[in-house]
Design an enzyme around this catalytic site. Structure first.
Site, PDB file in Angstrom:
ATOM      1  N   GLY A   1       4.467  -2.219 -10.954  1.00  0.00           N
ATOM      2  CA  GLY A   1       3.536  -2.636  -9.907  1.00  0.00           C
ATOM      3  C   GLY A   1       3.447  -4.126  -9.655  1.00  0.00           C
ATOM      4  N   GLY A   2       2.268  -4.649  -9.868  1.00  0.00           N
ATOM      5  CA  GLY A   2       1.990  -6.045  -9.567  1.00  0.00           C
ATOM      6  C   GLY A   2       2.874  -7.029 -10.320  1.00  0.00           C
TER       7      GLY A   2
ATOM      8  N   ASN B   1     -10.588   3.565  -1.829  1.00  0.00           N
ATOM      9  CA  ASN B   1     -11.558   4.591  -1.445  1.00  0.00           C
ATOM     10  C   ASN B   1     -12.397   4.169  -0.244  1.00  0.00           C
ATOM     11  OD1 ASN B   1     -11.933   7.146  -3.345  1.00  0.00           O
ATOM     12  ND2 ASN B   1     -11.020   5.473  -4.499  1.00  0.00           N
TER      13      ASN B   1
ATOM     14  N   LYS C   1       1.027  -8.965  -5.331  1.00  0.00           N
ATOM     15  CA  LYS C   1       0.094  -9.926  -5.907  1.00  0.00           C
ATOM     16  C   LYS C   1       0.728 -11.307  -6.074  1.00  0.00           C
ATOM     17  CE  LYS C   1      -3.163  -7.041  -5.746  1.00  0.00           C
ATOM     18  NZ  LYS C   1      -3.474  -5.979  -6.623  1.00  0.00           N
TER      19      LYS C   1
ATOM     20  N   SER D   1      -9.725  -4.980  -9.201  1.00  0.00           N
ATOM     21  CA  SER D   1      -8.754  -3.898  -9.343  1.00  0.00           C
ATOM     22  C   SER D   1      -9.436  -2.631  -9.866  1.00  0.00           C
ATOM     23  CB  SER D   1      -7.648  -4.319 -10.309  1.00  0.00           C
ATOM     24  OG  SER D   1      -7.012  -5.473  -9.804  1.00  0.00           O
TER      25      SER D   1
ATOM     26  N   ARG E   1      -0.229   5.501 -10.501  1.00  0.00           N
ATOM     27  CA  ARG E   1      -0.331   5.039  -9.103  1.00  0.00           C
ATOM     28  C   ARG E   1       0.500   5.898  -8.170  1.00  0.00           C
ATOM     29  NH1 ARG E   1      -3.645   0.242  -7.924  1.00  0.00           N
ATOM     30  NH2 ARG E   1      -4.379  -0.296 -10.008  1.00  0.00           N
TER      31      ARG E   1
ATOM     32  N   ARG F   1      -0.460  -4.586 -14.961  1.00  0.00           N
ATOM     33  CA  ARG F   1      -0.184  -6.020 -14.888  1.00  0.00           C
ATOM     34  C   ARG F   1      -0.446  -6.667 -16.241  1.00  0.00           C
ATOM     35  NH1 ARG F   1      -3.844  -8.131 -12.649  1.00  0.00           N
ATOM     36  NH2 ARG F   1      -5.102  -6.381 -11.946  1.00  0.00           N
TER      37      ARG F   1
ATOM     38  N   TYR G   1     -18.597   6.912  -2.940  1.00  0.00           N
ATOM     39  CA  TYR G   1     -17.558   7.483  -2.070  1.00  0.00           C
ATOM     40  C   TYR G   1     -18.055   7.595  -0.625  1.00  0.00           C
ATOM     41  CZ  TYR G   1     -15.388   8.323  -6.582  1.00  0.00           C
ATOM     42  OH  TYR G   1     -14.855   8.153  -7.830  1.00  0.00           O
TER      43      TYR G   1
ATOM     44  N   HIS H   1      -8.033 -10.689  -1.941  1.00  0.00           N
ATOM     45  CA  HIS H   1      -7.853  -9.358  -2.530  1.00  0.00           C
ATOM     46  C   HIS H   1      -8.889  -8.416  -1.897  1.00  0.00           C
ATOM     47  CE1 HIS H   1      -7.703  -6.844  -6.537  1.00  0.00           C
ATOM     48  NE2 HIS H   1      -6.883  -6.368  -5.640  1.00  0.00           N
TER      49      HIS H   1
ATOM     50  N   CYS I   1     -11.718  -0.803  -8.498  1.00  0.00           N
ATOM     51  CA  CYS I   1     -13.158  -0.768  -8.263  1.00  0.00           C
ATOM     52  C   CYS I   1     -13.512  -0.257  -6.875  1.00  0.00           C
ATOM     53  CB  CYS I   1     -13.774  -2.137  -8.513  1.00  0.00           C
ATOM     54  SG  CYS I   1     -13.764  -2.592 -10.260  1.00  0.00           S
TER      55      CYS I   1
ATOM     56  N   LYS J   1     -11.514  -0.223  -3.599  1.00  0.00           N
ATOM     57  CA  LYS J   1     -11.037  -0.685  -2.287  1.00  0.00           C
ATOM     58  C   LYS J   1     -10.347   0.436  -1.509  1.00  0.00           C
ATOM     59  CE  LYS J   1      -8.671  -4.146  -3.895  1.00  0.00           C
ATOM     60  NZ  LYS J   1      -9.110  -3.936  -5.291  1.00  0.00           N
TER      61      LYS J   1
END
Ligand code: GTP
Ligand code: SPV
Ligand code: MN
Length: 602
Positions: free
Chosen positions: A219-220, A275, A227, A269, A386, A78, A511, A247, A271, A273
């Site tokens: 992507g975004g 997972n 987004k 982003s 991605r 982005r 994790y 988000h 960080c 989510k």
């Protein structure tokens, strides 16, 4: 199979027809294709990408119906610097947004878009964010000259005729305009595998619910439902109408007794989510299932609780680091029907990326289309490579994941990458305190956006790049929603999987082991007596965190769960500085929370 399905226009909605006709006149595409949403159409898009050199087939026996795409090396994330909120009044944007005058920006955009689709097909994509017919769902119509964007929208959203049918004659839809910005002056000219323009604009017009995106296919920037619509435009609609567009991942957690709770979590982003959304608990008898991994829309139900839907139907997930060890469920989701962007391609036509949990093959083709070996000394995949995967293929997708009425949220988590100060988990003392935690959360920058990686920046509610209006008003909106929901509101928690030791190693295994923290949160929601009150919030009482069978040294655990009073005092000036940027739009409630924190720290 390769021919474009015949153009059929499945609507008589004059607002839709005139929107598309206006686009056709200005953008001058060589052809117009109304997306029906059919499987044959999806196949056509993939073949089109392969024929253009955009995509390569993976081994059809091993990875059926899947392709690898390598973008232009300058179009990999982005572009926050080129993302604009074009609200009528400047005070409705900023300080976290780039604002531009809507009239002037329209002139700039109309010049850029003039003839921009020459020689290309303009795909018209009617899409629904959320289950069709859900009271929380919203419809958009997007035009794009990118087959890649169209194919991704097929996976990420509900697309096609059924959406037009649901829209009927309604004129309330988001209008999305997207071009890669590379007209083909003569149809015979050779195209590039990944056309894009060095000029890029990602523009949002909140009042007219329009998105104009120029120059990027990534992507975004290009999948406008994600987004641009589901966060930037939707956050404005949510403010106007009294709901939340966030988000956040959504997961369902079930204890050994069979009781379930629904948890939403906002992490910036890259960080964690995706997972956490697919976590496999390490504690016997506990089960986690996925509802969504990136975006969460929440509205009050008739019982006064917040109900959440995942507006998407796919995952656009970070590839590097995804492995059978870290995220087995994601790996299983990738068996078929996926698009892989900017990963390495093995000599036997499979994908490869860093930390995939396997030794790299002796040779492959990297994301830059160059010959690569482990000795090359550079990554095979871009750090923001991605996968695009259908959510329904996730082995732990919850049965409620596409329920039109949504799921009642019990807990909201905030979190980011913080090497120090922020403990593994704490619970907010109140909704207002939780809003303060979200408003002040910070994280190290990742590869998900262009720019320097690793700098710690404040990223309120993980919405820094995604809030479509003034962040001070957004904080007030959070407080107002809390006021409205009262005691029925979810509890708020602050987590940090990324604490590091002095020598730079992660203190917490993260994790799957994050499920231990989820269990404590679950029990907090049930009113268990398992916490101690500290100046920064409620932390797990001694022995309350289930650490059975976990191999983490005692001193590391102590560090993870300690209240670093000096560290927090050291944060205060930067929180004050952060708050000052919101001027008079900083809600009094947050100023109170800062003063109260200061006082509690002594
Ligand atoms: P976006 O799709 O950009 O919104 O990202 P996301 O929040 O879904 O992040 P994702 O789950 O894809 O994780 C991003 C990176 O963080 C990956 O490289 C993961 O391996 C890593 N990660 C995720 N969870 C943990 C964790 O608990 N501990 C550590 N150390 N790393 C993690
Ligand atoms: C993010 O950056 O938060 C993503 C990927 O989820 S993108 O679709 O590019 O926004
Ligand atoms: Mn995201």
């Amino acid at each position: 199979m390769n021919a474009a399905p015949p153009v059929k226009i499945a609507t008589t909605n004059s607002a839709v027809l005139s929107f598309v006709e206006d686009c056709r006149k200005l953008f001058a595409p060589g052809a117009v294709h109304w997306c029906s949403g059919s499987q044959a159409e999806y196949q056509h898009l993939l073949h089109r990408m392969v024929q253009m050199g955009t995509a390569l087939w993976l081994d059809p026996d091993k990875r059926p119906n899947s392709v690898i795409v390598r973008s232009d090396p300058a179009d990999v994330a982005r572009v926050e610097d080129q993302t604009f909120i074009c609200s009528v009044s400047e005070s409705d944007a900023g300080p976290t947004n780039n604002w531009a005058n809507p009239g002037k920006m329209k002139v700039t955009l109309e010049r850029l878009f003039d003839g921009a689709m020459m020689g290309r097909t303009m795909y018209v994509i009617p899409y629904s964010m959320g289950p069709i017919g859900s009271p929380i769902a919203r419809i958009g119509i997007m035009v794009t000259d990118s087959a890649y964007a169209a194919a991704n929208m097929h996976i990420m959203t509900r697309v096609g005729d059924e959406v037009l049918k649901a829209l009927g004659d309604n004129t309330d839809f988001v209008r999305g305009h997207h071009t890669v910005g590379v007209p083909l002056k003569r149809q015979t000219w050779a195209d590039e595998p990944w056309p894009c323009n060095t000029t890029k604009y990602i523009c949002h017009f909140p009042e007219t619910r329009e998105i104009w995106s120029f120059g990027s296919g990534y992507g975004g920037n290009a999948l406008l439902g994600k987004k641009c619509h589901a966060l930037r435009i939707a956050s404005v609609q949510a403010r106007d109408e009294g709901w939340l567009a966030e988000h956040m991942l959504i997961l369902k957690l079930t204890n050994p007794e069979g009781q379930s709770k629904f948890i939403a979590a906002a992490f910036p982003s890259a960080c964690g989510k995706t997972n956490l959304a697919m976590v496999i608990p390490t504690i016997p008898g506990w089960k986690a299932e996925t509802i969504g991994d990136d975006i969460c829309w929440m509205k009050f139900g008739a019982d006064g609780r917040l109900y959440a839907i995942n507006p998407e139907t796919g995952f656009f997930g970070v590839a590097p680091g995804t492995s059978r060890e870290t995220n087995l469920n994601a790996m299983k989701t990738l068996d078929a029907n996926c698009i892989f962007t900017n990963v390495g391609m093995t000599d036997d036509d499979d994908f490869y990326w860093e930390n995939m949990g396997e030794d790299p093959p002796p040779h492959l083709t990297d994301w830059l289309r160059r010959s690569w070996s482990p000795a090359s000394g550079r990554p095979a995949a871009h750090p923001n490579a991605r996968f695009t995967a259908p959510a329904a293929q996730c082995p732990v997708i919850a049965k409620e994941w596409d329920d039109p009425k949504g799921v009642p949220i019990d807990a909201i988590l905030f979190g980011g990458r913080r090497a120090s100060v922020v403990p593994l988990v704490s619970e907010a003392l109140s909704w207002q305190h939780g809003t303060f935690l979200g408003a002040t959360m910070a994280s190290e920058k990742t590869a998900a956006a262009a720019g320097k990686i690793g700098d710690v920046r404040r990223d309120p509610m993980a919405m820094l790049p995604f809030c479509g209006y003034h962040m001070g008003d957004y904080f007030q909106h959070w407080l107002d929603i809390g006021e409205k929901g009262g005691s029925a509101m979810p509890k708020i928690f602050y987590v940090n999987w990324f604490r590091k030791s002095a020598d730079g190693k992660f203190l917490w295994p993260g994790y799957a082991e994050n499920s231990r923290v989820l269990k404590w949160i679950f029990e907090r929601c049930d009113g268990a007596d398992n916490a101690v009150e500290t100046p920064i919030g409620r932390l797990p009482a001694d022995g309350a965190l289930d650490l059975d069978g976990l191999d983490v040294p005692g001193e590391d655990l102590a560090e993870l769960l300690k209240v670093d009073v000096e560290g927090w005092k050291g944060e205060l000036p930067s929180i004050r500085e952060h708050f000052a940027t919101f001027g008079d739009k900083l809600p009094a409630g947050l100023r109170e929370e800062l003063a109260a924190l200061e006082q509690r720290l002594g």
